[in-house]
Write a protein that holds these residues in place. Sequence first.
Motif, PDB file in Angstrom:
ATOM      1  N   PRO A 240       0.829  -1.209   0.000  1.00 50.25           N
ATOM      2  CA  PRO A 240       0.000   0.000   0.000  1.00 50.25           C
ATOM      3  C   PRO A 240       0.861   1.256   0.000  1.00 50.25           C
ATOM      4  O   PRO A 240       2.001   1.258   0.449  1.00 50.25           O
ATOM      5  N   PHE A 241       0.263   2.360  -0.480  1.00 48.06           N
ATOM      6  CA  PHE A 241       0.982   3.628  -0.620  1.00 48.06           C
ATOM      7  C   PHE A 241       1.567   4.087   0.712  1.00 48.06           C
ATOM      8  O   PHE A 241       2.743   4.400   0.810  1.00 48.06           O
ATOM      9  N   TRP A 242       0.726   4.113   1.759  1.00 48.10           N
ATOM     10  CA  TRP A 242       1.204   4.635   3.039  1.00 48.10           C
ATOM     11  C   TRP A 242       2.213   3.705   3.695  1.00 48.10           C
ATOM     12  O   TRP A 242       3.089   4.143   4.442  1.00 48.10           O
ATOM     13  N   SER A 243       2.104   2.417   3.412  1.00 50.17           N
ATOM     14  CA  SER A 243       3.085   1.472   3.946  1.00 50.17           C
ATOM     15  C   SER A 243       4.467   1.749   3.364  1.00 50.17           C
ATOM     16  O   SER A 243       5.472   1.738   4.081  1.00 50.17           O
ATOM     17  N   THR A 244       4.508   2.028   2.065  1.00 55.10           N
ATOM     18  CA  THR A 244       5.774   2.377   1.425  1.00 55.10           C
ATOM     19  C   THR A 244       6.308   3.686   1.955  1.00 55.10           C
ATOM     20  O   THR A 244       7.501   3.836   2.219  1.00 55.10           O
ATOM     21  N   LEU A 245       5.411   4.656   2.138  1.00 56.33           N
ATOM     22  CA  LEU A 245       5.821   5.988   2.564  1.00 56.33           C
ATOM     23  C   LEU A 245       6.408   5.981   3.970  1.00 56.33           C
ATOM     24  O   LEU A 245       7.387   6.673   4.263  1.00 56.33           O
ATOM     25  N   LEU A 246       5.830   5.189   4.860  1.00 59.95           N
ATOM     26  CA  LEU A 246       6.248   5.184   6.260  1.00 59.95           C
ATOM     27  C   LEU A 246       7.267   4.097   6.590  1.00 59.95           C
ATOM     28  O   LEU A 246       7.685   3.971   7.746  1.00 59.95           O
ATOM     29  N   SER A 247       7.674   3.318   5.593  1.00 56.11           N
ATOM     30  CA  SER A 247       8.599   2.212   5.857  1.00 56.11           C
ATOM     31  C   SER A 247       9.939   2.687   6.391  1.00 56.11           C
ATOM     32  O   SER A 247      10.623   1.962   7.113  1.00 56.11           O
ATOM     33  N   THR A 248      10.315   3.935   6.051  1.00 55.30           N
ATOM     34  CA  THR A 248      11.578   4.487   6.550  1.00 55.30           C
ATOM     35  C   THR A 248      11.584   4.542   8.074  1.00 55.30           C
ATOM     36  O   THR A 248      12.589   4.241   8.717  1.00 55.30           O
ATOM     37  N   PHE A 249      10.443   4.921   8.664  1.00 55.75           N
ATOM     38  CA  PHE A 249      10.366   5.083  10.117  1.00 55.75           C
ATOM     39  C   PHE A 249      10.069   3.766  10.825  1.00 55.75           C
ATOM     40  O   PHE A 249      10.478   3.578  11.972  1.00 55.75           O
ATOM     41  N   LYS A 250       9.376   2.863  10.168  1.00 59.70           N
ATOM     42  CA  LYS A 250       9.052   1.576  10.786  1.00 59.70           C
ATOM     43  C   LYS A 250      10.307   0.788  11.121  1.00 59.70           C
ATOM     44  O   LYS A 250      10.307  -0.027  12.046  1.00 59.70           O
ATOM     45  N   LEU A 251      11.382   1.026  10.361  1.00 58.39           N
ATOM     46  CA  LEU A 251      12.593   0.244  10.547  1.00 58.39           C
ATOM     47  C   LEU A 251      13.292   0.559  11.867  1.00 58.39           C
ATOM     48  O   LEU A 251      14.165  -0.187  12.305  1.00 58.39           O
ATOM     49  N   TYR A 252      12.897   1.651  12.525  1.00 56.08           N
ATOM     50  CA  TYR A 252      13.520   1.995  13.803  1.00 56.08           C
ATOM     51  C   TYR A 252      13.133   1.025  14.919  1.00 56.08           C
ATOM     52  O   TYR A 252      13.687   1.088  16.020  1.00 56.08           O
ATOM     53  N   ARG A 253      12.216   0.132  14.641  1.00 56.44           N
ATOM     54  CA  ARG A 253      11.903  -0.901  15.622  1.00 56.44           C
ATOM     55  C   ARG A 253      13.044  -1.903  15.743  1.00 56.44           C
ATOM     56  O   ARG A 253      13.098  -2.672  16.698  1.00 56.44           O
ATOM     57  N   ASP A 254      13.936  -1.886  14.789  1.00 49.70           N
ATOM     58  CA  ASP A 254      15.108  -2.758  14.820  1.00 49.70           C
ATOM     59  C   ASP A 254      16.209  -2.071  15.632  1.00 49.70           C
ATOM     60  O   ASP A 254      16.663  -0.979  15.291  1.00 49.70           O
ATOM     61  N   LYS A 255      16.622  -2.696  16.731  1.00 43.43           N
ATOM     62  CA  LYS A 255      17.626  -2.096  17.621  1.00 43.43           C
ATOM     63  C   LYS A 255      18.946  -1.838  16.909  1.00 43.43           C
ATOM     64  O   LYS A 255      19.653  -0.890  17.229  1.00 43.43           O
ATOM     65  N   ARG A 256      19.275  -2.696  15.949  1.00 42.22           N
ATOM     66  CA  ARG A 256      20.544  -2.528  15.251  1.00 42.22           C
ATOM     67  C   ARG A 256      20.596  -1.198  14.504  1.00 42.22           C
ATOM     68  O   ARG A 256      21.619  -0.511  14.497  1.00 42.22           O
ATOM     69  N   LEU A 257      19.483  -0.820  13.865  1.00 44.77           N
ATOM     70  CA  LEU A 257      19.457   0.443  13.128  1.00 44.77           C
ATOM     71  C   LEU A 257      19.612   1.625  14.070  1.00 44.77           C
ATOM     72  O   LEU A 257      20.334   2.585  13.756  1.00 44.77           O
TER      73      LEU A 257
END
Length: 457
Positions: A240-257
């Motif tokens: 989905p459009f918003w999923s692609t748009l917000l994927s940059t911020f969702k990745l912060y759930r990964d402690k390594r990042l």
Amino acid sequence: MDRSLRNVLVVSFGFLLLFTAYGGLQSLQSSLYSEEGLGVTALSTLYGGMLLSSMFLPPLLIERLGCKGTIILSMCGYVAFSVGNFFASWYTLIPTSILLGLGAAPLWSAQCTYLTIMGNTHAEKAGKRGKDMVNQYFGIFFLIFQSSGIWGNLISSLVFGQTPSQETLPEEQLMSCGASDCLMATATTNSTQKPSQQLVYTLLGIYTGSGVLAVLMIAAFLEPIRDVQRESEGEKKSPPFWSTLLSTFKLYRDKRLCLLILLPLYSGLEQGFLSSEYTRSYVTCTLGIQFIGYVMICFSATDALCSVLYGKVSQYTGRAVLYVLGAVTHVSCMIALLLWRPRADQLAVFFVFSGLWGMADAVWQTQNNALYGVLFEKSKEAAFANYRLWEALGFVTAFGYSTFLCVRFKLYILLGVLSLTMAAYGLAECIESQNPMRPHAPGQANQAEDEEIQTKM
């Protein structure tokens, strides 16, 4: 020639042509447009635009246009910046800087995504480890890409070499160069003498032509990445459009990042220091603007050679050893720059510093990109968007405080950030080492491993 390698070379030479122009212009901004800080303000604005675009645009554009379309569109912003320099003023440089900045993050994210997919695709076919091929492809890319600094700076030195030589400055005036430079000093230095406008136009014409050639090369010869993805991964339903748009911020759930964001931040700070402070406060201030190109050639040549070397060596030493090498080299340079008082009769020293800086910068460029590509293989676009976001923040910070902080304080900031960066990186490596050993089988083995890591995080 192997299909993947051919596409890697097309991307590499396209970036070579593009950054032959942009790299040369960036090195000259702080010296060529020093009035009221126009040059460094343009650079700060540029990376501010890159910071904003990093938050949303890369995953969105790559999803909609593909890597090839994103690269072509973004390159046009670089060409516009070269054209804007023909009519350098606040009304031309600032808007074109914003345009370039908006395209920079998608450009680099698309390039990193492209190389990562190519490396993993070739590894699966050849029965090799994905991370080794990704490292090797990034090494090849940065070998060719970093040489853009050689050609771009050689062009500027040859063109500006026609400028009459400046006389040696008195000792008291040299005291305002180097770490003592606060930009507010009123003493006359070589940085106050500029080349003729005719020479500037000649240089800009060459740079603009190089950028146009880069766009044409990518458009004509680069294979669309979507075709490669279909062959290696099969058809996928678009998110989905918003999923692609917000994927940059969702990745912060990964402690390594969260731990690794200081790596690109420091990368931006150290590159910003070299292109604005070292070129202006050390080289131009002491030797004159015509020497910037030659000194930066030494940096680019060392950076390029070390990039391909590190891509090979990392298979045997591991990335941690290279990161320590880069950190020790930069710390040594910073301490020496704090103590050194530049003089015109110490010409070789200017080249030694730029060479050592390039040796360390090659670590950040090759290992950072490869590290993000390997650890976040399933979220490549979002991971590289985050990388460019934090690198852009580093550039914005470096250029932002350039006009009101003395050089010595900027070096202190670099030392502090580098210390924090290495501490966070060490912790990230400890977390990564607690995960199961990465299997040596190609393809699906790498994917299964990443899924397990994401679950544990």
